[in-house]
Write a protein that holds these residues in place. Structure first.
Motif, short mmCIF file in Angstrom:
data_model
loop_
_atom_site.label_atom_id
_atom_site.label_comp_id
_atom_site.label_asym_id
_atom_site.label_seq_id
_atom_site.Cartn_x
_atom_site.Cartn_y
_atom_site.Cartn_z
N ALA A 1 10.24 10.14 -7.13
CA ALA A 1 10.92 11.51 -6.85
C ALA A 1 11.41 10.58 -4.77
O ALA A 1 10.51 10.68 -4.48
CB ALA A 1 9.77 12.10 -6.48
N PRO A 2 12.29 9.88 -5.24
CA PRO A 2 12.42 9.07 -3.76
C PRO A 2 12.45 10.56 -2.62
O PRO A 2 12.39 10.37 -1.94
CB PRO A 2 14.44 9.10 -3.75
N GLU A 3 13.29 12.05 -2.91
CA GLU A 3 12.84 12.85 -2.13
C GLU A 3 11.92 12.84 -1.06
O GLU A 3 11.98 13.49 -0.13
CB GLU A 3 13.40 14.42 -2.75
N VAL A 4 10.82 12.44 -1.49
CA VAL A 4 9.48 12.59 -1.16
C VAL A 4 9.35 11.99 0.63
O VAL A 4 8.96 12.27 1.29
CB VAL A 4 8.73 12.11 -1.60
N LEU A 5 10.55 10.96 0.78
CA LEU A 5 10.92 10.35 1.97
C LEU A 5 11.53 10.95 3.01
O LEU A 5 11.33 10.85 3.64
CB LEU A 5 11.44 8.66 1.89
N ASN A 6 11.85 11.64 2.55
CA ASN A 6 12.90 13.11 3.42
C ASN A 6 11.54 13.85 3.97
O ASN A 6 11.35 14.31 4.68
CB ASN A 6 13.97 13.66 2.79
N SER A 7 10.60 14.55 2.39
CA SER A 7 9.85 15.56 2.91
C SER A 7 8.61 14.75 3.74
O SER A 7 8.36 15.88 4.46
CB SER A 7 9.76 16.67 1.83
N SER A 8 7.97 13.87 3.99
CA SER A 8 6.95 13.58 3.87
C SER A 8 6.56 12.23 4.60
O SER A 8 6.32 11.56 3.65
CB SER A 8 5.94 13.52 3.17
N PRO A 9 7.96 11.22 5.15
CA PRO A 9 7.63 10.25 6.02
C PRO A 9 6.70 9.24 5.73
O PRO A 9 6.79 8.37 5.54
CB PRO A 9 8.88 9.72 6.49
N TYR A 10 5.46 9.82 6.38
CA TYR A 10 4.52 9.26 7.24
C TYR A 10 2.89 9.51 6.19
O TYR A 10 2.36 9.07 6.58
CB TYR A 10 4.39 9.85 8.34
N GLU A 11 3.58 10.71 5.00
CA GLU A 11 2.49 10.71 4.82
C GLU A 11 2.58 10.59 2.85
O GLU A 11 2.09 9.55 2.55
CB GLU A 11 2.04 12.32 4.52
N ASP A 12 3.12 11.39 2.24
CA ASP A 12 3.27 10.97 0.54
C ASP A 12 4.55 9.93 0.75
O ASP A 12 4.59 9.25 -0.26
CB ASP A 12 3.56 12.19 -0.14
N GLY A 13 5.43 9.77 1.40
CA GLY A 13 6.25 8.89 1.28
C GLY A 13 6.22 7.74 1.82
O GLY A 13 7.58 6.45 1.81
N TRP A 14 5.05 6.82 2.30
CA TRP A 14 5.11 5.88 2.56
C TRP A 14 5.70 4.54 0.87
O TRP A 14 6.35 5.01 -0.20
CB TRP A 14 3.51 5.58 2.13
N LEU A 15 5.98 3.60 1.69
CA LEU A 15 6.35 2.78 0.06
C LEU A 15 6.00 1.44 -0.49
O LEU A 15 5.35 1.35 -1.39
CB LEU A 15 7.67 1.84 1.42
#
Length: 127
Positions: A85-99
């Motif tokens: 769900a790559p859109e998580v990087l847009n919605s939560s770059p510092y929480e759920d969108g870690w890489l």
């Protein structure tokens, strides 16, 4: 994660350090610049990363961009949610969108990264 607790790379990447493990991600500025993120390619567990070198690829509706490692080490976990769900990087770059989570090989490299305040100053200079 609170951005104040992070270290920042000039290529708009961040690292959160917990002992000898670093969690890497992209900044809010990066995700806004990219636009809607549609694809994320991450390294496999066990991959060796080198500071200042690309380790992942992010595709948005605007462009394909490399993601640069803020520090060196070995990948111990990749965020499959970001892949699925790559859109998580847009919605939560510092929480759920870690890489990735990385066992850091040279903690001294962190000294060359920016604090939150220094990163904000760099962004202000960019306009």
């Amino acid at each position: 994660m609170n951005p104040i607790d992070l270290k920042f790379h000039k290529e708009h990447d961040w690292v959160y350090v917990d002992g000898d493990v670093g969690v890497f991600g992209i900044t809010d500025y990066a995700q806004k610049s990219l636009g809607d993120i549609v694809y994320v390619e991450l390294p496999e567990e066990g991959a060796e990363l080198r500071a200042d070198e690309p380790y992942a690829e992010i595709e948005s509706v605007k462009a394909v961009s490399d993601v640069f490692a803020p520090a060196s080490g070995v990948v111990v976990e990749a965020n499959q949610r970001a892949v699925e769900a790559p859109e998580v990087l847009n919605s939560s770059p510092y929480e759920d969108g870690w890489l990735v989570k990385v066992r850091l090989s040279d903690l001294g490299e962190l000294d060359g990264l920016m604090s939150y305040e220094q990163y904000e100053e760099m962004l202000a200079e960019l306009g």
